[in-house]
Design an enzyme around this catalytic site. Structure first.
Site, PDB file in Angstrom:
ATOM      1  N   GLU A   1       0.737  -1.005   0.102  1.00 31.11           N
ATOM      2  CA  GLU A   1       0.116   0.044   0.106  1.00 31.11           C
ATOM      3  C   GLU A   1       0.754   1.062   0.040  1.00 31.11           C
ATOM      4  O   GLU A   1       0.496   2.326   0.357  1.00 31.11           O
ATOM      5  CB  GLU A   1      -0.897   0.013   1.192  1.00 31.11           C
ATOM      6  CG  GLU A   1      -0.218   0.029   2.700  1.00 31.11           C
ATOM      7  CD  GLU A   1      -1.377  -0.103   3.460  1.00 31.11           C
ATOM      8  OE1 GLU A   1      -1.431   1.161   4.324  1.00 31.11           O
ATOM      9  OE2 GLU A   1      -1.944  -1.018   3.905  1.00 31.11           O
TER      10      GLU A   1
ATOM     11  N   HIS B   1      -1.449 -11.558  11.579  1.00 32.28           N
ATOM     12  CA  HIS B   1      -1.429 -10.059  11.256  1.00 32.28           C
ATOM     13  C   HIS B   1      -1.022  -9.221  12.557  1.00 32.28           C
ATOM     14  O   HIS B   1      -2.027  -9.302  13.481  1.00 32.28           O
ATOM     15  CB  HIS B   1      -2.361  -9.428  10.574  1.00 32.28           C
ATOM     16  CG  HIS B   1      -2.235  -8.188  10.114  1.00 32.28           C
ATOM     17  ND1 HIS B   1      -1.173  -7.486   9.668  1.00 32.28           N
ATOM     18  CD2 HIS B   1      -3.298  -6.997  10.621  1.00 32.28           C
ATOM     19  CE1 HIS B   1      -1.306  -5.904   9.756  1.00 32.28           C
ATOM     20  NE2 HIS B   1      -2.675  -5.635  10.284  1.00 32.28           N
TER      21      HIS B   1
ATOM     22  N   CYS C   1      -3.458  -4.491   4.418  1.00 29.78           N
ATOM     23  CA  CYS C   1      -2.589  -5.408   5.040  1.00 29.78           C
ATOM     24  C   CYS C   1      -2.941  -6.799   4.707  1.00 29.78           C
ATOM     25  O   CYS C   1      -2.034  -7.728   5.132  1.00 29.78           O
ATOM     26  CB  CYS C   1      -2.628  -5.259   6.510  1.00 29.78           C
ATOM     27  SG  CYS C   1      -2.078  -3.589   7.156  1.00 29.78           S
TER      28      CYS C   1
END
Length: 420
Positions: A84, A251, A116
């Site tokens: 990103e 994550h 993400c």
């Protein structure tokens, strides 16, 4: 029926050239100490003004490419960058990465963006290509590379709000070679639960700054963690959150968020008490947090960084299964799993990931603020500039001479790099 093995053949992490101690930053910004300690953050990699998502990607991938024979190198038919932190609305990072790694021109190149989740999206795309057998024995190179570039303008204004986001926002890249030789991580093919919907939890409406609702993001993360696992269970008969997985890689925006998610999952899925939850967190989750606590949130590469940390710090004297949860704001998420065998630890250890992280140059606050100012020179959309690598001599003396790729100039938007 022959079941094709597929997964990660090799994996490497590049966690930057410099870092900032999180406690020092928190004290300097007068952040609430009790709240900050609950975030479980130790430090963050800081992108130098001559580092960008391309240099991070190439520096992560080059040790993998250098291990390959010419035949294996030429078998890479797919290069996917996941980010990103792009440098152009049209041209992907993959083109620069392909060039500086000297890969074959018989190659597909493209980029994936989904906050993400992008790194896992790239991984699963490459896995599907290998499984298709459209080109037998082909390999794919997938690199998730993201940087957080806070900027301090001359008039004292900042590109982002100083908050708890600053100490958690890191920079880094994870490179993976995907093939039918899954020496590092063998995918459990078909064992995957995915879940997504539109939610405005976080976004990046401007190249160097983000926006969003932190509370909504946490709720969406927790919702997706639960729903992806439930979908996983529907596809994998007998799956159990406590007994099926030897380790869990999440994550990791920051460690405290992962701890809260794991606590919630243990309560809902296993009805465990507080003592059991804490001991399970230490045993199955903490190995995957170590690198994340030192590098910070590297967005698309974050879950993959947790996977690398789990393999390096976990016990794999026998084959063991890791459950992986990936979340990307907006949102898209997935819970999947794979097998790690003893050889994986040696493969990662030979890359010296831990040693490189420990060897990063530690910035003081004056150096950090100088970087915040000079980073304006390479912001998104810069057309022409000569990059002064020696702007802060103490830093350059420390990071040069290691054979890494750095940005040296921009000419009519074309980025020029050199090995330093």
């Amino acid at each position: 029926m022959i079941v094709l093995q597929v997964g990660i053949e090799d994996l490497n992490v590049f966690g930057g050239s410099t870092y900032l101690d999180a406690d020092e930053l928190a004290s300097y910004r007068n952040l609430d100490k009790e709240r900050f300690s609950s975030l479980l953050i130790k430090g963050k990699s800081v992108a130098l003004h001559y580092e960008d998502p391309i240099t991070y990607a190439v520096n992560a991938a080059k040790p993998i490419i250098d291990r390959l024979s010419e035949e294996d190198k030429n078998s890479i038919e797919l290069v996917i960058t996941c980010t990103e932190s792009g440098i152009d609305f049209g041209k992907s990072l993959s083109t620069y990465v392909h060039e500086y790694l000297g890969l074959s021109r018989v190659c597909r190149m493209f980029e994936i963006k989904q906050a993400c989740y992008s790194g896992v999206a790239g991984l699963q795309t490459a896995v599907s290509y290998i499984l298709s057998q459209a080109s037998p024995n082909a390999k794919a190179l997938v690199i998730a590379s993201d940087i957080t570039r806070f900027m301090l303008h001359e008039e004292g204004e900042t590109s982002q709000d100083w908050s708890f986001a600053e100490p958690s926002g890191g920079s880094g890249a994870v490179a993976m070679l995907i093939s039918n030789k899954p020496y590092v991580f063998q995918m459990d093919v078909g064992a995957s639960g995915f879940y997504g919907y539109e939610v405005m939890d976080t976004c990046r409406p401007q190249p160097e700054s983000g926006a969003g609702d932190a509370d909504l993001s946490l709720l969406s993360y927790l919702d997706c963690c639960e729903q992806t696992f439930l979908e996983y269970c529907r596809r994998v008969g007998g799956a159990d959150y406590l007994s099926t997985f030897d380790y869990l890689a999440y994550h990791t925006p920051f460690g405290g968020m992962v701890k809260g998610a794991h606590r919630t999952m243990m309560r809902k899925m296993t009805k465990s008490d507080a003592k059991t939850i804490e001991s399970d967190f230490v045993a199955r989750v903490m190995p995957g947090l170590d690198y994340c606590q030192k590098v910070g949130n590297i967005m698309g590469a974050s879950m993959l960084l947790s996977l690398a940390s789990t393999i390096e710090l976990g016990e794999f004297d026998t084959a063991k299964r890791i459950g992986c949860f990936s979340y990307g704001s907006g949102c898209s998420s997935e819970f999947f799993s794979g097998i790690v065998r003893p050889q994986a630890k040696k493969i990662l250890k030979d890359h010296g990931i831990a040693e490189d992280l420990n060897a990063r140059y530690q910035l003081n606050m004056d150096e950090y603020h100088n970087l915040l100012r000079v980073s304006n020179c390479v912001k998104f959309g810069t057309q022409n500039i000569d990059v002064d690598l020696n702007y802060i001599p103490s830093i350059y003396q420390s990071v040069s001479g290691k054979g890494r790729l750095y940005l040296t100039a921009i000419r009519d938007f074309k980025r020029i790099y050199e090995w330093v």
